[in-house]
Write a protein that holds these residues in place. Structure first.
Motif, PDB file in Angstrom:
ATOM      1  N   LEU A 263      41.692  25.376  20.459  1.00 49.27           N
ATOM      2  CA  LEU A 263      42.086  26.661  21.037  1.00 49.27           C
ATOM      3  C   LEU A 263      43.591  26.686  21.286  1.00 49.27           C
ATOM      4  O   LEU A 263      44.195  25.646  21.506  1.00 49.27           O
ATOM      5  CB  LEU A 263      41.364  26.868  22.380  1.00 49.27           C
ATOM      6  CG  LEU A 263      39.863  27.127  22.305  1.00 49.27           C
ATOM      7  CD1 LEU A 263      39.208  26.806  23.636  1.00 49.27           C
ATOM      8  CD2 LEU A 263      39.590  28.573  21.920  1.00 49.27           C
ATOM      9  N   VAL A 270      42.919  36.504  31.715  1.00 46.74           N
ATOM     10  CA  VAL A 270      41.514  36.584  31.308  1.00 46.74           C
ATOM     11  C   VAL A 270      41.388  37.304  29.962  1.00 46.74           C
ATOM     12  O   VAL A 270      40.631  36.877  29.085  1.00 46.74           O
ATOM     13  CB  VAL A 270      40.688  37.309  32.392  1.00 46.74           C
ATOM     14  CG1 VAL A 270      39.279  37.582  31.906  1.00 46.74           C
ATOM     15  CG2 VAL A 270      40.656  36.471  33.669  1.00 46.74           C
ATOM     16  N   ASP A 271      42.155  38.369  29.789  1.00 47.98           N
ATOM     17  CA  ASP A 271      42.068  39.125  28.535  1.00 47.98           C
ATOM     18  C   ASP A 271      42.490  38.289  27.329  1.00 47.98           C
ATOM     19  O   ASP A 271      41.814  38.271  26.300  1.00 47.98           O
ATOM     20  CB  ASP A 271      42.925  40.397  28.608  1.00 47.98           C
ATOM     21  CG  ASP A 271      42.302  41.423  29.547  1.00 47.98           C
ATOM     22  OD1 ASP A 271      41.110  41.267  29.885  1.00 47.98           O
ATOM     23  OD2 ASP A 271      43.016  42.360  29.952  1.00 47.98           O
ATOM     24  N   ALA A 273      42.416  35.134  27.148  1.00 45.61           N
ATOM     25  CA  ALA A 273      41.455  34.041  26.991  1.00 45.61           C
ATOM     26  C   ALA A 273      40.219  34.514  26.228  1.00 45.61           C
ATOM     27  O   ALA A 273      39.739  33.842  25.314  1.00 45.61           O
ATOM     28  CB  ALA A 273      41.051  33.493  28.357  1.00 45.61           C
ATOM     29  N   ALA A 274      39.721  35.698  26.591  1.00 44.54           N
ATOM     30  CA  ALA A 274      38.524  36.222  25.930  1.00 44.54           C
ATOM     31  C   ALA A 274      38.817  36.434  24.451  1.00 44.54           C
ATOM     32  O   ALA A 274      38.021  36.051  23.578  1.00 44.54           O
ATOM     33  CB  ALA A 274      38.099  37.526  26.595  1.00 44.54           C
ATOM     34  N   ILE A 277      39.009  33.066  22.561  1.00 46.78           N
ATOM     35  CA  ILE A 277      37.706  32.413  22.373  1.00 46.78           C
ATOM     36  C   ILE A 277      36.895  33.155  21.303  1.00 46.78           C
ATOM     37  O   ILE A 277      36.259  32.530  20.449  1.00 46.78           O
ATOM     38  CB  ILE A 277      36.937  32.325  23.710  1.00 46.78           C
ATOM     39  CG1 ILE A 277      37.589  31.238  24.575  1.00 46.78           C
ATOM     40  CG2 ILE A 277      35.464  32.000  23.475  1.00 46.78           C
ATOM     41  CD1 ILE A 277      36.936  31.029  25.919  1.00 46.78           C
ATOM     42  N   LEU A 278      36.954  34.473  21.336  1.00 45.51           N
ATOM     43  CA  LEU A 278      36.214  35.240  20.325  1.00 45.51           C
ATOM     44  C   LEU A 278      36.775  34.958  18.926  1.00 45.51           C
ATOM     45  O   LEU A 278      36.027  34.818  17.964  1.00 45.51           O
ATOM     46  CB  LEU A 278      36.264  36.743  20.650  1.00 45.51           C
ATOM     47  CG  LEU A 278      35.455  37.147  21.889  1.00 45.51           C
ATOM     48  CD1 LEU A 278      35.716  38.604  22.251  1.00 45.51           C
ATOM     49  CD2 LEU A 278      33.961  36.897  21.698  1.00 45.51           C
ATOM     50  N   TYR A 280      38.217  32.225  17.986  1.00 47.30           N
ATOM     51  CA  TYR A 280      37.799  30.857  17.673  1.00 47.30           C
ATOM     52  C   TYR A 280      36.345  30.817  17.185  1.00 47.30           C
ATOM     53  O   TYR A 280      36.027  30.218  16.169  1.00 47.30           O
ATOM     54  CB  TYR A 280      37.978  30.012  18.935  1.00 47.30           C
ATOM     55  CG  TYR A 280      37.419  28.623  18.866  1.00 47.30           C
ATOM     56  CD1 TYR A 280      38.138  27.599  18.285  1.00 47.30           C
ATOM     57  CD2 TYR A 280      36.153  28.338  19.404  1.00 47.30           C
ATOM     58  CE1 TYR A 280      37.624  26.323  18.226  1.00 47.30           C
ATOM     59  CE2 TYR A 280      35.637  27.056  19.351  1.00 47.30           C
ATOM     60  CZ  TYR A 280      36.382  26.052  18.763  1.00 47.30           C
ATOM     61  OH  TYR A 280      35.863  24.799  18.707  1.00 47.30           O
ATOM     62  N   LEU A 281      35.468  31.514  17.910  1.00 49.12           N
ATOM     63  CA  LEU A 281      34.048  31.504  17.545  1.00 49.12           C
ATOM     64  C   LEU A 281      33.817  32.236  16.231  1.00 49.12           C
ATOM     65  O   LEU A 281      32.985  31.846  15.421  1.00 49.12           O
ATOM     66  CB  LEU A 281      33.217  32.162  18.655  1.00 49.12           C
ATOM     67  CG  LEU A 281      33.176  31.398  19.982  1.00 49.12           C
ATOM     68  CD1 LEU A 281      32.406  32.184  21.018  1.00 49.12           C
ATOM     69  CD2 LEU A 281      32.567  30.003  19.788  1.00 49.12           C
TER      70      LEU A 281
ATOM     71  N   ASP B 249      38.474  34.400  38.265  1.00 48.09           N
ATOM     72  CA  ASP B 249      38.861  34.453  36.852  1.00 48.09           C
ATOM     73  C   ASP B 249      37.816  33.843  35.915  1.00 48.09           C
ATOM     74  O   ASP B 249      37.528  34.400  34.854  1.00 48.09           O
ATOM     75  CB  ASP B 249      40.211  33.746  36.641  1.00 48.09           C
ATOM     76  CG  ASP B 249      41.369  34.672  37.008  1.00 48.09           C
ATOM     77  OD1 ASP B 249      41.109  35.850  37.350  1.00 48.09           O
ATOM     78  OD2 ASP B 249      42.529  34.221  36.956  1.00 48.09           O
ATOM     79  N   LEU B 253      35.991  35.889  32.920  1.00 49.29           N
ATOM     80  CA  LEU B 253      36.052  35.474  31.518  1.00 49.29           C
ATOM     81  C   LEU B 253      34.653  35.311  30.942  1.00 49.29           C
ATOM     82  O   LEU B 253      34.357  35.790  29.837  1.00 49.29           O
ATOM     83  CB  LEU B 253      36.850  34.163  31.404  1.00 49.29           C
ATOM     84  CG  LEU B 253      36.967  33.548  30.012  1.00 49.29           C
ATOM     85  CD1 LEU B 253      37.593  34.531  29.032  1.00 49.29           C
ATOM     86  CD2 LEU B 253      37.793  32.261  30.059  1.00 49.29           C
ATOM     87  N   LYS B 256      33.022  38.666  30.313  1.00 46.20           N
ATOM     88  CA  LYS B 256      33.642  39.362  29.190  1.00 46.20           C
ATOM     89  C   LYS B 256      33.107  38.824  27.860  1.00 46.20           C
ATOM     90  O   LYS B 256      32.808  39.577  26.934  1.00 46.20           O
ATOM     91  CB  LYS B 256      35.159  39.149  29.263  1.00 46.20           C
ATOM     92  CG  LYS B 256      35.912  40.283  28.692  1.00 46.20           C
ATOM     93  CD  LYS B 256      37.332  40.296  29.173  1.00 46.20           C
ATOM     94  CE  LYS B 256      37.865  41.659  28.774  1.00 46.20           C
ATOM     95  NZ  LYS B 256      39.078  42.035  29.358  1.00 46.20           N
ATOM     96  N   LEU B 257      32.963  37.489  27.813  1.00 46.96           N
ATOM     97  CA  LEU B 257      32.478  36.869  26.583  1.00 46.96           C
ATOM     98  C   LEU B 257      31.010  37.206  26.363  1.00 46.96           C
ATOM     99  O   LEU B 257      30.578  37.468  25.239  1.00 46.96           O
ATOM    100  CB  LEU B 257      32.677  35.351  26.655  1.00 46.96           C
ATOM    101  CG  LEU B 257      34.142  34.901  26.618  1.00 46.96           C
ATOM    102  CD1 LEU B 257      34.258  33.408  26.904  1.00 46.96           C
ATOM    103  CD2 LEU B 257      34.775  35.239  25.267  1.00 46.96           C
ATOM    104  N   VAL B 262      28.607  36.354  23.329  1.00 48.36           N
ATOM    105  CA  VAL B 262      28.655  34.893  23.417  1.00 48.36           C
ATOM    106  C   VAL B 262      27.569  34.443  24.397  1.00 48.36           C
ATOM    107  O   VAL B 262      27.403  35.010  25.477  1.00 48.36           O
ATOM    108  CB  VAL B 262      30.035  34.409  23.912  1.00 48.36           C
ATOM    109  CG1 VAL B 262      30.074  32.895  24.005  1.00 48.36           C
ATOM    110  CG2 VAL B 262      31.131  34.905  22.977  1.00 48.36           C
ATOM    111  N   PHE B 278      30.455  26.449  28.403  1.00 48.27           N
ATOM    112  CA  PHE B 278      31.035  26.690  27.083  1.00 48.27           C
ATOM    113  C   PHE B 278      30.702  25.534  26.141  1.00 48.27           C
ATOM    114  O   PHE B 278      30.281  25.735  25.010  1.00 48.27           O
ATOM    115  CB  PHE B 278      32.547  26.853  27.213  1.00 48.27           C
ATOM    116  CG  PHE B 278      33.221  27.244  25.933  1.00 48.27           C
ATOM    117  CD1 PHE B 278      33.194  28.567  25.496  1.00 48.27           C
ATOM    118  CD2 PHE B 278      33.876  26.302  25.147  1.00 48.27           C
ATOM    119  CE1 PHE B 278      33.806  28.943  24.308  1.00 48.27           C
ATOM    120  CE2 PHE B 278      34.485  26.664  23.955  1.00 48.27           C
ATOM    121  CZ  PHE B 278      34.458  27.983  23.540  1.00 48.27           C
ATOM    122  N   GLN B 288      25.586  33.099  18.663  1.00 52.64           N
ATOM    123  CA  GLN B 288      26.846  33.732  19.043  1.00 52.64           C
ATOM    124  C   GLN B 288      26.704  35.238  19.015  1.00 52.64           C
ATOM    125  O   GLN B 288      26.261  35.785  18.042  1.00 52.64           O
ATOM    126  CB  GLN B 288      27.948  33.339  18.066  1.00 52.64           C
ATOM    127  CG  GLN B 288      28.330  31.901  18.225  1.00 52.64           C
ATOM    128  CD  GLN B 288      29.301  31.468  17.136  1.00 52.64           C
ATOM    129  OE1 GLN B 288      29.943  32.270  16.506  1.00 52.64           O
ATOM    130  NE2 GLN B 288      29.369  30.173  16.918  1.00 52.64           N
TER     131      GLN B 288
END
Lengths: 286, 288
Positions: A263, A270-271, A273-274, A277-278, A280-281, B249, B253, B256-257, B262, B278, B288
């Protein structure tokens, strides 16, 4: 040319007494026009002492503060002018409200600048609009407002001087999460619309990461880092030793990377980060 | 755990005095809260939601307009019990500079017990114990104004500890502190609760501090809108946001995922939980 340049600035408290102490020790950096710079550091690191030099409230023991290339302490007049060109908004500024109406309080700074009535009126209304105070509030007593509103009145009072450099010491301290967001958004908005240079002092790594272009870290009266958000927050260990930290989200990412997840390290909110991660996945974990 | 009640708010309302004819609205409205012995309770709420009013009502600094506050069954409105109540519940406020009275740390900590008329020998013991419990014993001969914010706040906490109160109420004790200071104060509060069995009521704007409590109470405009374990409380994203607050936070997060498909476990609140969740979900080949 930089709008603000600090050259080899040192400041001692209690000179000539047994308690003489170097509050600031040979500080040098510059701030470009339109930049948003954050200053962070542990309590007692010299942040508040430093920013009081930027508009000649304190005079350096050694070194210079240059505003557009000119030493602000060159003459009494230049020092006086610096008070208006560099607007300083102290911590918990709502404690400094004193007028009978919100309007008069915001008008206090511009009136001291010797502006005419029409210009003062224009500035008061504009500043009030910037910080989201309704017209109807201008005639109220500032003491009848909520804590968050009072803070916005105080900030409007500094903005109404239309300073070229706006300095805010802990603008969001003591506010609830929604109040924090309102204040940070209005600072971002102010800078975008006016092109002003903004310097923000904060203890919140999250707030700093969300607004600043660059971070200056003070440690025991010296500049420890002066670099991009990315570079500064890559020094978790050093920051922790200085009584600071990195944003919680950044910490999660550094931990995940240590477990082998590929990553990005450049994630502070947070935004971000989301999104990362998306991404990455989506790529199947690579 | 002992489930005896320590501070009980029964239908309590309170209104601050107005400086003109129009009365101010109620700061808290018909509130019922029962804080049990040994609990670590966090109280969250927007500015002006009534959190600090609760702190001041809890040891008779102010008295209810309606309803009753009981400390170990003692009515705070009974003036004759005031001393006894203040020996049960101590309050620490936001600004450390406003609550330090002496020029030497140990004298400052001794101020409370001295006022209670306690024997000098006993005071010495209490001051040493209190300073040790917050990790400030080595600083006992220092001047308070030369300490960092976190250290000053721990001295203020020691001052309450030296009065040997069963319960300590802290009103945004970390609001003015840097990250290290916040961590020091938080660790001291956890130690008082977990190791010394003190009841701790922490009023805060920091969600990551609330997550470490046993129980979280959320205030909105003078009402209690949520009361439960951190996991129960932070499951109500809408009520939390309506109250002007936000999720921690890590929880934000995770949520949101999850909304983006996810597969993560429910109820993630801390960085550690996020990382575990995770790792499991991604390495475990979850969908996913």
């Amino acid at each position: 040319m930089s709008i603000l340049e600090i050259k080899n600035l040192s400041y001692k408290y209690g000179v000539g007494t047994p308690f003489e102490i170097d509050a600031l020790d040979n500080i040098s950096f510059s701030v470009e026009k339109g930049e948003m710079v954050a200053i962070i550091g542990h309590t007692g690191s010299g942040k508040s002492t430093l920013i009081q030099h930027f508009n000649a409230l304190l005079k350096a023991s050694e070194g210079q503060v240059l505003l557009e290339g000119k030493d602000i302490n060159e003459s009494r007049e230049s020092a006086h002018k610096a008070r208006f060109r560099v607007g300083l908004c102290f911590q918990y500024p709502e404690y400094q409200l004193f007028e009978s109406t919100v309007y008069k309080d915001i008008a206090f700074g511009p009136a001291n600048m010797g502006l005419d009535k029409a210009e003062i009126d224009r500035r008061v209304r504009k500043a009030a609009e910037f910080v989201g105070l309704k017209e109807s509030m201008l005639d109220k007593s500032p003491f009848d407002l909520s804590g968050g509103e009072k803070r916005r009145v105080a900030i409007a009072g500094v903005m109404a001087m239309e300073p070229e450099v706006l300095i805010m010491d802990e603008p969001a301290a003591g506010l609830d999460p929604r109040g924090r967001k309102v204040i940070l958004d209005l600072i971002k908005n102010y800078r975008e619309k006016t092109g002003s240079t903004v310097i923000i002092v904060s203890h919140s790594m999250e707030d700093v990461a969300s607004v600043a272009d660059r971070i200056i870290v003070l440690n025991k009266g010296r500049v420890a880092f002066n670099d991009s958000v990315e570079e500064v927050f890559s020094h978790e260990k050093e920051l922790r030793e200085m009584g600071l930290n990195i944003p919680q989200i950044t910490k999660i990412f550094s931990e995940l990377r240590s477990f082998g997840f590929n990553l990005s390290g450049n994630v502070y909110t947070v935004d971000d980060a989301a999104e990362e991660i998306l991404r990455y996945l989506h790529k199947g974990g690579n | 755990m002992n489930k005896e009640s320590l501070i009980r708010f029964c239908d309590v309302s309170y209104r601050y005095e107005s400086d003109n004819e129009t009365p101010l609205p109620l700061a808290i409205k018909n509130i019922n809260i029962d804080i049990k012995k040994g609990e670590f309770v966090a109280i969250l709420g927007h500015n002006g939601s009534g959190k600090s009013t609760i702190a001041k009502l809890s040891n008779a600094i102010i008295l209810p307009e309606d309803g009753k506050v009981f400390v170990e069954g003692m009515d705070t409105a009974d003036e004759s019990l005031e001393y006894e109540i203040r020996q049960k519940v101590g309050v620490v406020f936001q600004n450390p500079d406003n609550q330090i009275v002496a020029t030497i740390v140990e004298e400052d900590v001794a101020f409370g017990p001295e006022n209670l008329g306690i024997e000098p020998k006993e005071i010495r013991q209490r001051v040493d114990d209190a300073l040790k419990s917050v990790g400030m014993y080595e600083y006992r001969l220092h001047e308070p104004h030369k300490l960092s914010g976190g250290q000053k706040q721990r001295v203020a906490i020691a001052g309450v500890m030296a009065m040997q109160t069963d319960c300590i109420v802290l009103d945004e004790p970390t609001a003015m502190l840097d990250p290290k200071g916040r961590e020091e104060v938080m660790n001291s509060m956890l130690r008082l609760n977990k190791e010394m069995g003190k009841t701790v009521v922490l009023i805060t704007h920091y969600m990551d501090e609330a997550v470490k409590a046993d129980r979280v109470i959320v205030m909105n405009s003078g009402n209690v809108v949520l009361d439960g374990t951190p996991r129960e409380v932070f499951a109500h994203e809408d009520i939390i946001e309506n109250a002007g607050l936000e999720l921690p936070d890590s929880a934000k997060l995770a949520l949101k995922l999850k909304k983006n498909g996810v597969n993560l476990p429910d109820g993630i609140l801390t960085p550690e939980e996020f990382i575990e969740g995770f790792k499991f979900s991604v390495s475990g080949g979850a969908s996913q």
